[in-house]
Design an enzyme around this catalytic site. Sequence first.
Site, PDB file in Angstrom:
ATOM      1  N   ASP A  18       0.826  -1.214   0.000  1.00 24.46           N
ATOM      2  CA  ASP A  18       0.000   0.000   0.000  1.00 24.46           C
ATOM      3  C   ASP A  18       0.863   1.267   0.000  1.00 24.46           C
ATOM      4  O   ASP A  18       1.980   1.259   0.504  1.00 24.46           O
ATOM      5  CB  ASP A  18      -0.920  -0.024   1.240  1.00 24.46           C
ATOM      6  CG  ASP A  18      -2.061   0.982   1.117  1.00 24.46           C
ATOM      7  OD1 ASP A  18      -2.369   1.420  -0.010  1.00 24.46           O
ATOM      8  OD2 ASP A  18      -2.643   1.337   2.160  1.00 24.46           O
ATOM      9  N   HIS A  35       2.211   3.200  -8.864  1.00 27.87           N
ATOM     10  CA  HIS A  35       2.062   1.762  -9.133  1.00 27.87           C
ATOM     11  C   HIS A  35       3.274   1.273  -9.917  1.00 27.87           C
ATOM     12  O   HIS A  35       3.852   0.228  -9.611  1.00 27.87           O
ATOM     13  CB  HIS A  35       0.779   1.478  -9.922  1.00 27.87           C
ATOM     14  CG  HIS A  35      -0.469   1.905  -9.210  1.00 27.87           C
ATOM     15  ND1 HIS A  35      -0.710   1.565  -7.902  1.00 27.87           N
ATOM     16  CD2 HIS A  35      -1.548   2.634  -9.619  1.00 27.87           C
ATOM     17  CE1 HIS A  35      -1.888   2.072  -7.539  1.00 27.87           C
ATOM     18  NE2 HIS A  35      -2.406   2.731  -8.556  1.00 27.87           N
ATOM     19  N   LEU A 130       9.976 -21.066  -4.000  1.00 26.85           N
ATOM     20  CA  LEU A 130       9.095 -20.070  -3.376  1.00 26.85           C
ATOM     21  C   LEU A 130       7.770 -20.058  -4.116  1.00 26.85           C
ATOM     22  O   LEU A 130       7.749 -20.028  -5.346  1.00 26.85           O
ATOM     23  CB  LEU A 130       9.747 -18.685  -3.473  1.00 26.85           C
ATOM     24  CG  LEU A 130       8.875 -17.479  -3.130  1.00 26.85           C
ATOM     25  CD1 LEU A 130       8.613 -17.406  -1.636  1.00 26.85           C
ATOM     26  CD2 LEU A 130       9.526 -16.177  -3.593  1.00 26.85           C
TER      27      LEU A 130
END
Length: 238
Positions: A18, A35, A130
């Site tokens: 965020d 972004h 991962l």
Amino acid sequence: MDGLDFKKLPKHVACIMDGNGRWATSRGLPRIEGHAAGEEALLDTVNGALEIGIDWLSVYAFSTENWKRPHEEVRFLMRFNEGILTRHRDELNEKGVRIRFSGRRDWRVPKRLIKHMDDSAELTKRNKKLTLTIAFNYGGRAELVDAIKELVRSGINPEKIDEKVISRYLYFPDMPDPDLMIRTSGEFRISNFLIWEIAYSELVFTDVLWPDFRRQDLYDAIIEYQSRNRRFGAVKSK
Ligand code: IPE
Ligand code: IPE
Ligand code: MG
């Protein structure tokens, strides 16, 4: 990495990315630039997780509530996420990352983006180092609604429903609950991310805005996590 206890690493770290808009606005830039700047943060975080040997990383990329944003921003985010996949999936694949997507695939998500999601998941599905779960058009309540629908459709005897059964109907039943959830940008809320799964997660909040987040911030959050005394309702000394 100084200060990290490799014997007490969280198995699963979830991250609410965020602060992109505020990062851009504070620089006099349009929100979408925030972004765009978040891409490097994401890559560095994934590489940092690989470096120390985290098994599961989940990131919140677009919520079921983010459709309320201006049309142009939503459009940008759709294209941008597609771009991230085309730019990085081969490199992530070579590094042993299994990429998966959680969230609703409703008509609002562009078909092309869904194709890129499926291709990336297919390409990387055998990787073991991962698991990177990208939550896209994801909502924790939507996940529970979808699980309950499936559960009812299965015709199960209500007496047979317990927490394990519900977990089996979530988007990824094999995903362990997050041990640690990090939220950037100084907000103290969950915003509908993994609400069932974080019942006993340790929460770490940082003021760092997502585009400035780097692996060191991940390590700092893990060090904070390692200082916590997880009791799970029991009485337990450290
Ligand atoms: C997070 O940054 C990215 C998404 C929710 C897609 P924001 O865009 O929410 O940034 P702020 O919170 O407005 O600063
Ligand atoms: C949460 O951030 C969603 C993502 C990071 C994708 P928001 O910026 O949408 O959350 P609120 O509106 O501050 O709660
Ligand atoms: Mg925000």
